[in-house]
Scaffold this active site. Structure first.
Site, PDB file in Angstrom:
ATOM      1  N   ALA A 186      12.006  -4.611  -6.125  1.00 24.68           N
ATOM      2  CA  ALA A 186      10.907  -4.832  -7.066  1.00 24.68           C
ATOM      3  C   ALA A 186      10.047  -6.011  -6.621  1.00 24.68           C
ATOM      4  O   ALA A 186       9.163  -6.440  -7.360  1.00 24.68           O
ATOM      5  CB  ALA A 186      11.453  -5.085  -8.473  1.00 24.68           C
ATOM      6  N   HIS A 187      10.317  -6.548  -5.426  1.00 25.89           N
ATOM      7  CA  HIS A 187       9.561  -7.689  -4.898  1.00 25.89           C
ATOM      8  C   HIS A 187       8.977  -7.311  -3.540  1.00 25.89           C
ATOM      9  O   HIS A 187       9.720  -6.865  -2.662  1.00 25.89           O
ATOM     10  CB  HIS A 187      10.464  -8.916  -4.729  1.00 25.89           C
ATOM     11  CG  HIS A 187      11.209  -9.302  -5.962  1.00 25.89           C
ATOM     12  ND1 HIS A 187      12.409 -10.000  -5.936  1.00 25.89           N
ATOM     13  CD2 HIS A 187      10.945  -9.090  -7.275  1.00 25.89           C
ATOM     14  CE1 HIS A 187      12.838 -10.193  -7.165  1.00 25.89           C
ATOM     15  NE2 HIS A 187      11.965  -9.649  -8.003  1.00 25.89           N
ATOM     16  N   GLN A 188       7.688  -7.501  -3.371  1.00 23.20           N
ATOM     17  CA  GLN A 188       7.043  -7.188  -2.099  1.00 23.20           C
ATOM     18  C   GLN A 188       6.221  -8.398  -1.651  1.00 23.20           C
ATOM     19  O   GLN A 188       5.501  -8.981  -2.459  1.00 23.20           O
ATOM     20  CB  GLN A 188       6.121  -5.970  -2.236  1.00 23.20           C
ATOM     21  CG  GLN A 188       6.815  -4.741  -2.818  1.00 23.20           C
ATOM     22  CD  GLN A 188       6.706  -4.657  -4.334  1.00 23.20           C
ATOM     23  OE1 GLN A 188       5.698  -5.027  -4.914  1.00 23.20           O
ATOM     24  NE2 GLN A 188       7.739  -4.156  -4.997  1.00 23.20           N
ATOM     25  N   LEU A 213      10.935  -7.125   1.303  1.00 25.04           N
ATOM     26  CA  LEU A 213      11.119  -6.390   0.053  1.00 25.04           C
ATOM     27  C   LEU A 213      12.288  -6.871  -0.818  1.00 25.04           C
ATOM     28  O   LEU A 213      12.522  -6.297  -1.884  1.00 25.04           O
ATOM     29  CB  LEU A 213      11.299  -4.895   0.362  1.00 25.04           C
ATOM     30  CG  LEU A 213      10.092  -4.189   0.990  1.00 25.04           C
ATOM     31  CD1 LEU A 213      10.442  -2.746   1.348  1.00 25.04           C
ATOM     32  CD2 LEU A 213       8.894  -4.215   0.062  1.00 25.04           C
TER      33      LEU A 213
END
Length: 744
Positions: free
Chosen positions: A675-677, A501
């Site tokens: 904000a990154h997965q 994440l």
């Protein structure tokens, strides 16, 4: 406000608006009493340095209360709509307890006692001062942490609603007091009026059972109505679930290769002229779960796009190529030659060109000015961050959609290429499961995928869609691809695991308006145009320091609440409070097997890297000239900088660390952001190492592919847009070649 936008993004409230949440009047009274504590009416707040703001606006802000309608009602709606079942139960139990004398005694102790009859008050009958003390104690309580989480949830929702709500005139009275302004249409550059995807778009929210077949056939699809099975059968070559960085690229590549492509997107289609830049409705319409998506332990808040264009429609434009060291790791340690191939390097260049990446920025915004100046004063390197927009792009609101149309997401690039080659995009439609059957062709894969079953989110379309294809691609992101695969019956052990994440912690610094060196406000200018790498002694990158988009509701939610007066004083400093975010490449990982149920655990090295980044960010803010700096730790950790010595700075920095989340048995805690997965259906050399092979194909089902960030073997460590699109480009090229060979 002179604003023209899509009705779903207007956020205007009618006076006759009804609320649907199911909470009792007793629960609502407890909730209103809590909201009043979080945001109380005050006789006055220090407005030193705010003389330029209208006195009427300041006075209105002082008098405003979280208990005022419709805040409690809207909070109740969010509780019921957005929380997991156990979260709803927890919150409602706490509210019910506070509505009774016995329950209040259990939660508030002696503070609810009175010398007069009835001797024990329920929560709403207690004085505001005593209610505030109750919450202050609970936010420090490390024994019964579920109760603390309940209060934290309500604080979060209350402040989010208050600072994002709009009245019937489309205004929020608090914005003028805190010096926040949303661009009016007359200040926005002329944008294209046509809808770039019009020739290929079918929007389910405007359709009914009597119109949908005609709308789909007009786009060139073969559609038959099967009343017995209650489905519309659609035949095409390729169906892609999701239209973001992975799905958009795959659609363009496969449609350009002559395949008839259908893209399913559960979000709606908006163009630049539709965007309002308003925080509340934009979160509701453009983000997964309305922008309110925490991990199960409430330690992390997750932002993920949910609209045509996916994350590329709402991200912050940062374009960073996949680091060479990471490509070597994936190609070598994970034995995936794709990432060491010339094809992948070429794909990055093709992506770079297609989305119009530029390397320079003509004018930086307030927060990036602070980052650059602070780094210069400390003697640290600072890099320019390329963006998929023009060099003149001065927009701090792209997280709510790019109103100017300057940013080049997949909705204005790859998907345009796709529809120009005959692709059809069906919006407002959610995939339910892939259609799998036993394979009898001698393949090592035990199943074969023949398409997908999907359902319109519009109740006027009662029949489902059965899309029959040669190839099926899941590109709905690392949070949704695994639950979809699992609900379809796939069993690979890696599906839903290895979720990375890029956890984020933030440092802040306040720069009064009297500081004329830095121009503008924290919500103006390009969101990320500069970055600093925190490196170890052996030159390994430990953390990346960048700047975030921080509109008022998001700011208020993440800021540590200490008291009503402290919070209102803080909000008056909002527009000149700069934030720096610390992003790490997480070694720890999480899991997502059921939609909306997400977990993540930090590795000890992650905590050390976050601490190093957070301390460096604070040094940068102090060096830039902040009069006060701090973190988002629950105790309001902060330092006044005027006249401070280097020794005192270091003593303060020694107290900074990556704290545990609110569920942990600790007095001081933090909430992380992400904000990154990525990584939740990772690529592997065999089924024991990953969920898909090097071509993105499921190890279990022939004809089922994944083309999104969930195929990454590990975390990337930088903003992943270029890596996602480059990987999707390579995989979809291989899929196109496979389909060509099958037909020859």
């Amino acid at each position: 406000m002179g604003r023209n936008c899509h009705p779903l993004l207007s956020g205007r409230r009618s006076k006759a608006e009804k609320h649907n949440h199911g909470l009792s009047s007793a629960e609502l009274l407890s909730l209103a009493s809590l909201c009043e504590v979080f945001l109380p009416t005050l006789s006055s707040v220090s407005s030193e340095g705010k003389e330029d703001r209208p006195s009427q606006a300041l006075e209105s802000f002082y008098k405003a209360s979280g208990a005022q309608a419709p805040v409690p009602e809207k909070v109740a709606e969010i509780v019921v709509k957005r929380l997991l079942t156990e979260g709803v139960i927890l919150v409602r139990v706490v509210l019910l307890m506070l509505s009774t004398k016995l329950g209040t005694l259990m939660l508030c102790g002696s503070l609810c006692l009175s010398k007069k009859w009835p001797y024990i008050n329920n929560f709403s009958s207690m004085s505001l001062e005593k209610r505030e003390k109750v919450l202050q104690k609970w936010f420090k309580n490390w024994i019964f942490t579920p109760v603390r989480i309940a209060f934290f949830i309500l604080k979060t929702f209350c402040l989010f609603v208050f600072f994002s709500q709009l009245d019937e005139n489309g205004k929020n009275p608090a914005w003028e007091a805190i010096d926040y302004h949303v661009e009016n249409d007359e200040h926005v550059s002329e944008v294209q009026q046509e809808r770039p995807l019009e020739k290929g778009i079918v929007e389910a929210m405007y359709e009914t059972d009597s119109t949908i077949v005609q709308s789909l056939t007009q786009k060139g699809l073969q559609v038959t109505k099967d009343s017995k099975q209650n489905v519309y059968k659609i035949k095409c070559d390729v169906v892609i679930v999701g239209s973001g960085c992975g799905g958009g690229v795959a659609a363009a590549v496969l449609a350009s290769a002559g395949q008839k492509v259908v893209v399913i997107e559960k979000g709606n289609y908006f163009t630049s002229k539709d965007y309002s830049l308003l925080e509340g409705p934009s979160f509701e319409q453009l983000y997964e779960s309305g922008g309110i998506l925490p991990t199960t332990d409430a330690s992390m808040t997750i932002l993920a796009g949910s609209t045509v264009g996916g994350g590329s429609a709402v991200n912050w434009s940062a374009c960073i190529k996949t680091p060479k060291s990471l490509l070597q790791e994936w190609a070598g340690d994970y034995k995936l030659p794709l990432f060491g191939s010339p094809d992948y390097l070429s794909a990055m260049d093709i992506v770079w060109e297609r989305i119009g990446v530029t390397k320079n920025c003509v004018q930086e915004g307030f927060q990036n000015q602070v980052l650059r100046k602070g780094c210069k004063n400390v003697g640290l390197d600072v890099e320019r961050i390329p963006r998929n927009s023009s060099e003149n792009h001065y927009c701090g609101s792209c997280g709510h959609g790019c109103k100017s149309g300057d940013k080049k997401g997949t909705d204005s690039t790859w998907l345009v290429d796709a529809v120009n080659h005959g692709a059809v995009i069906l919006t407002g439609c959610k995939a339910e499961r892939f259609t799998l059957e036993k394979s009898d062709n001698g393949s090592t894969r035990t199943m074969k995928c023949s398409g997908v079953i999907a359902k319109a989110l519009n109740n006027d379309i009662r029949m489902k869609f059965q899309i029959e294809t040669k190839a099926t691609i899941s590109a709905c992101g690392a949070l949704l691809t695994p639950p979809l695969m699992i609900s379809s019956g796939l069993k690979n052990q890696h599906i839903g695991k290895n979720l990375h994440l890029h956890p984020v912690l933030m440092a802040w610094g306040y720069f009064p308006d009297s500081n004329l060196e830095f121009k503008g406000k924290n919500y103006e200018g390009g969101i990320i145009t500069s970055a600093h790498k925190v490196v170890s002694g052996d030159s390994e990158v430990r953390a990346l320091i960048e700047t975030p988009e921080f509109s008022p509701a998001k700011f208020s939610v993440l800021w540590p609440w200490l008291s009503g007066i402290d919070f209102k004083q803080t909000m008056l400093k909002y527009s000149r409070t700069a934030h720096l975010i610390t992003i790490i490449r997480d070694r720890g990982s999480g899991e997502v097997k059921v939609e909306g149920r997400i977990s993540h655990k930090l590795h000890q090295l992650d905590k050390e890297n976050l601490k190093a980044g957070l301390r460096q960010a604070l040094r940068i803010l102090i060096a830039a000239g902040a009069v006060e700096v701090g973190t988002h730790r629950s105790d309001g950790q902060r330092l006044k900088c005027e006249g401070i010595t280097e020794k005192e700075v270091e003593q303060f920095l020694d107290t900074v660390y990556a704290a545990e989340g609110p569920k942990s048995p600790v007095e001081n805690w933090m909430v992380y952001g992400t904000a990154h997965q990525m990584g939740s259906c990772r690529m592997g050399v065999n089924e024991k190492e990953g969920a898909v092979d090097e071509n993105g194909q499921s190890w279990e089902a022939e004809g089922l592919y994944v083309c999104d960030a969930s195929v990454f073997p590990s975390a990337v460590g930088v903003n992943p847009m270029i890596t996602i699109q480059s990987t999707a480009y390579c995989l979809s090229k291989r899929i196109a070649e496979s389909l060509r060979e099958q037909s020859s």
